[in-house]
Design a protein around this motif. Structure first.
Motif, mmCIF file in Angstrom:
data_model
loop_
_atom_site.group_PDB
_atom_site.id
_atom_site.type_symbol
_atom_site.label_atom_id
_atom_site.label_comp_id
_atom_site.label_asym_id
_atom_site.label_seq_id
_atom_site.Cartn_x
_atom_site.Cartn_y
_atom_site.Cartn_z
ATOM 1 N N ALA A 172 1.089 -1.174 -0.192
ATOM 2 C CA ALA A 172 0.057 -0.287 -0.419
ATOM 3 C C ALA A 172 0.775 0.921 0.026
ATOM 4 N N ASP A 394 -10.101 0.607 -8.916
ATOM 5 C CA ASP A 394 -9.676 -0.551 -7.408
ATOM 6 C C ASP A 394 -8.644 0.153 -7.230
ATOM 7 N N LYS A 396 -5.831 0.669 -8.263
ATOM 8 C CA LYS A 396 -4.096 -0.492 -7.669
ATOM 9 C C LYS A 396 -3.049 -0.510 -8.706
ATOM 10 N N SER A 411 -1.201 -0.903 -3.960
ATOM 11 C CA SER A 411 -2.768 -0.156 -3.469
ATOM 12 C C SER A 411 -2.902 1.343 -3.414
#
Length: 459
Positions: A172, A394, A396, A411
Motif C-alpha cells: 500500500a 480499484d 491499484k 494499492s
C-alpha cells in the motif's frame, strides 16, 4: 537540494571539500526568456562578469557542470564576489572554494558560500542583463535549465542484475497530499529533482473542455507549486535530453512540447491525415526521439468526432504522424521497455494490456496480448523491464514481469490514474489517485508514493 552533477552526491553543503572535478555535463545554461548564461565579450580575465545573452553556441556559453559542484567556462569557474544580495557573479580561476560551488534546487542555482541564488537583475531577459546573487525565491529570473549529462552506455539505469521489484506481493502506498481536482501524468525531472504532474479541472465553455495546469512537487521540501498554468495537459513525459516535457494536450487535441526553461509550447502533432485527434491521453518517448501516444476520446468533450468513432495509438517522428493501431477501444497508458524494443499499451475498455515489438527505426510490429486487466489507465516500467499497470476502478498498480507473470499489487487511494518513478535513486514510485469531481471542481485527488527495490525507467 542536489549537487549540479546529475549523479546524487551524499554530502552536505557545509562539508564540501575540493574533489577531482570530472566533467559531468557540458552545454548551455538557459534562463529567463530562453537566454543563455554568457561570459561578457568572451573574456577570460579573472573578474569578467556573466550576463544573459541570446544563445549563439559560442564558447562563452558552454558551461561544464562538474561532480564537485563547480561550473566552468573558458577554463574559469563561475564565482560569487561576496555573499550579500547583489553580489557580482563572475568567472575566476578555479580554486575549489565554496564561492565556486553551486547546488541545483527546484530549478534554481544556490551558491554554497552565500546560500543565495543566481539571479538575473531587474527580472530582465534583455541581452546584457548582468547576473548576481539574491535571496532565493520562486521568481522566473532565478530559474535555470542546466546542461544535461549524457547517460551511461546502458542508459539512465544502473547495471543489473536486479532482484524482485516488490518488498511484498501486496503493498500500500502512502499519501503525500490530496485536495486536487484530478491528477494525471506524473513524470520525474532529474535536473531539478522534482515531479511534474497535471491537475485537470471540470469542463468549461461551450464545448465543455477541461482546463488543466502542470504542477511541480519538490521532494526535498514537500511543496506543490503551479509550474505551467493553462497547460491543457493530461499525460506527461520528460524528454530524453531533459530540457522539455512532452505532453498529451487535450485542450487543443494535440501532442505538445513545453520547454522547461522558457515554458514555451510547441505543437508536435495536431492531426492524422488531416483529421483532428480525439483527445491525446498518455505519451512515452524512444531513444531516437520518437513519441508514442494514445488517443482515446475521454477528453474530447463536446467537440466533433473526426476519427470516425475510432480510438488509436500513434507515433510521431520528424513531424510525421503514423498510425500504429486503431482497433483498440479506448487505449490509455503507454510505456516503452528500457531497451526500447517493446511498446506496452493498456486497452481501457478491452480488458487487455498489449505489447508491440519496436524496430530500430521506431516503427512497430504485430500486436500481441501481454496481460488481462480491465479498466487500465496509465503505467510505467522499471529498469528490469517489469511493467506497472494502473487499474482505475480499484486504485491499484499491477506489477508484471517482462514475461507477463503477475508479481503483485500496490494499492493507492480509490481511483488510480497514473504512476512514475523518481527520487534521487529512482526507487520511489509516485502514484496519482483519488475521488473524481461530480461538479464544481469538488474532486479530491492525491499524490501517493512507495519505496521499491528496483529503480524506474524515466521516459
Amino acid at each position: 537540494m542536489r549537487r549540479l552533477a546529475l549523479v546524487a552526491a551524499a554530502v552536505t553543503l557545509a562539508g564540501l571539500t575540493a574533489a577531482p572535478a570530472s566533467a559531468a555535463a557540458t552545454g548551455t545554461i538557459t534562463g529567463l526568456g530562453g537566454k543563455c548564461v554568457d561570459v561578457v565579450d568572451g573574456g577570460t580575465a579573472n573578474g569578467t562578469r556573466v550576463q544573459l545573452w541570446t544563445c549563439n553556441g559560442g564558447a562563452a556559453q558552454q558551461w561544464s557542470a562538474r561532480d564537485d559542484g563547480s561550473v566552468s567556462a573558458l577554463g574559469k569557474c563561475l564565482d560569487a564576489a561576496g555573499t550579500a544580495n547583489g553580489a557580482v557573479v563572475r568567472i575566476s580561476d578555479c580554486a575549489g572554494t565554496t564561492a565556486q560551488r553551486w547546488t541545483a534546487d527546484a530549478g534554481r542555482l544556490v551558491n554554497a558560500a552565500a546560500q543565495k541564488c543566481l539571479d538575473a537583475t531587474g527580472v530582465s531577459s534583455a541581452d546584457g542583463t548582468k547576473l548576481q546573487l539574491w535571496a532565493c525565491s520562486t521568481g522566473a529570473n532565478q530559474q535555470w535549465a542546466l546542461p544535461t549529462a549524457p547517460p551511461p552506455s546502458g542508459g539512465p539505469c544502473p547495471q543489473g542484475p536486479f532482484g524482485s521489484p516488490l518488498p511484498s506481493p501486496t503493498l500500500a502506498a502512502t499519501k503525500i497530499k490530496d485536495g486536487f481536482t484530478f491528477l494525471e501524468g506524473p513524470t520525474w525531472d532529474a535536473a531539478t529533482q522534482t515531479l511534474l504532474l497535471s491537475n485537470m479541472r471540470d469542463g468549461t465553455g461551450a464545448e465543455n473542455v477541461q482546463p488543466s495546469e502542470i504542477l511541480r512537487y519538490t521532494l526535498s521540501t514537500g511543496a506543490f507549486t503551479t509550474f505551467i498554468a493553462n497547460s491543457g495537459s493530461n499525460g506527461l513525459a520528460i524528454s530524453r535530453d531533459g530540457r522539455s516535457i512532452v505532453a498529451a494536450t487535450h485542450d487543443q487535441r494535440t501532442v505538445s512540447s513545453y520547454d522547461l526553461a522558457t515554458k514555451q509550447r510547441t505543437t508536435l502533432a495536431s492531426s492524422y491525415q488531416g483529421k483532428r485527434f480525439n483527445s491525446p491521453n498518455d505519451v512515452t518517448i524512444g531513444a531516437n526521439g520518437t513519441v508514442y501516444f494514445t488517443d482515446p476520446d475521454f477528453q474530447r468533450a463536446d467537440r466533433p468526432d473526426q476519427m470516425g468513432g475510432k480510438t488509436g495509438v500513434f507515433r510521431v517522428s520528424g513531424g510525421v504522424v503514423t498510425l500504429i493501431d486503431d482497433t483498440i477501444r479506448e487505449p490509455n497508458g503507454i510505456e516503452l521497455s528500457p531497451d526500447g524494443k517493446t511498446l506496452y499499451v493498456g486497452g481501457n475498455a478491452t480488458g487487455k494490456v498489449y505489447r508491440y515489438p519496436v524496430n530500430a527505426d521506431g516503427s512497430t510490429g504485430a500486436r500481441a496480448d501481454f496481460a488481462s486487466l480491465g479498466g487500465t489507465d496509465g503505467g510505467t516500467v522499471d529498469c528490469a523491464g517489469n511493467v506497472y499497470q494502473i487499474t482505475y476502478g480499484d486504485g491499484k498498480v499491477h506489477v508484471f514481469s517482462p514475461a507477463g507473470v503477475a508479481l503483485g499489487t500496490i494499492s493507492a487511494g480509490r481511483n488510480a490514474t497514473n504512476a512514475a518513478f523518481g527520487g534521487p535513486d529512482g526507487k520511489t514510485l509516485f502514484i496519482t489517485s483519488g475521488i473524481p469531481s461530480t461538479g464544481g471542481d469538488n474532486g479530491n485527488f492525491g499524490l501517493y508514493s512507495i519505496r521499491l527495490n528496483v529503480p524506474g525507467w524515466p521516459y
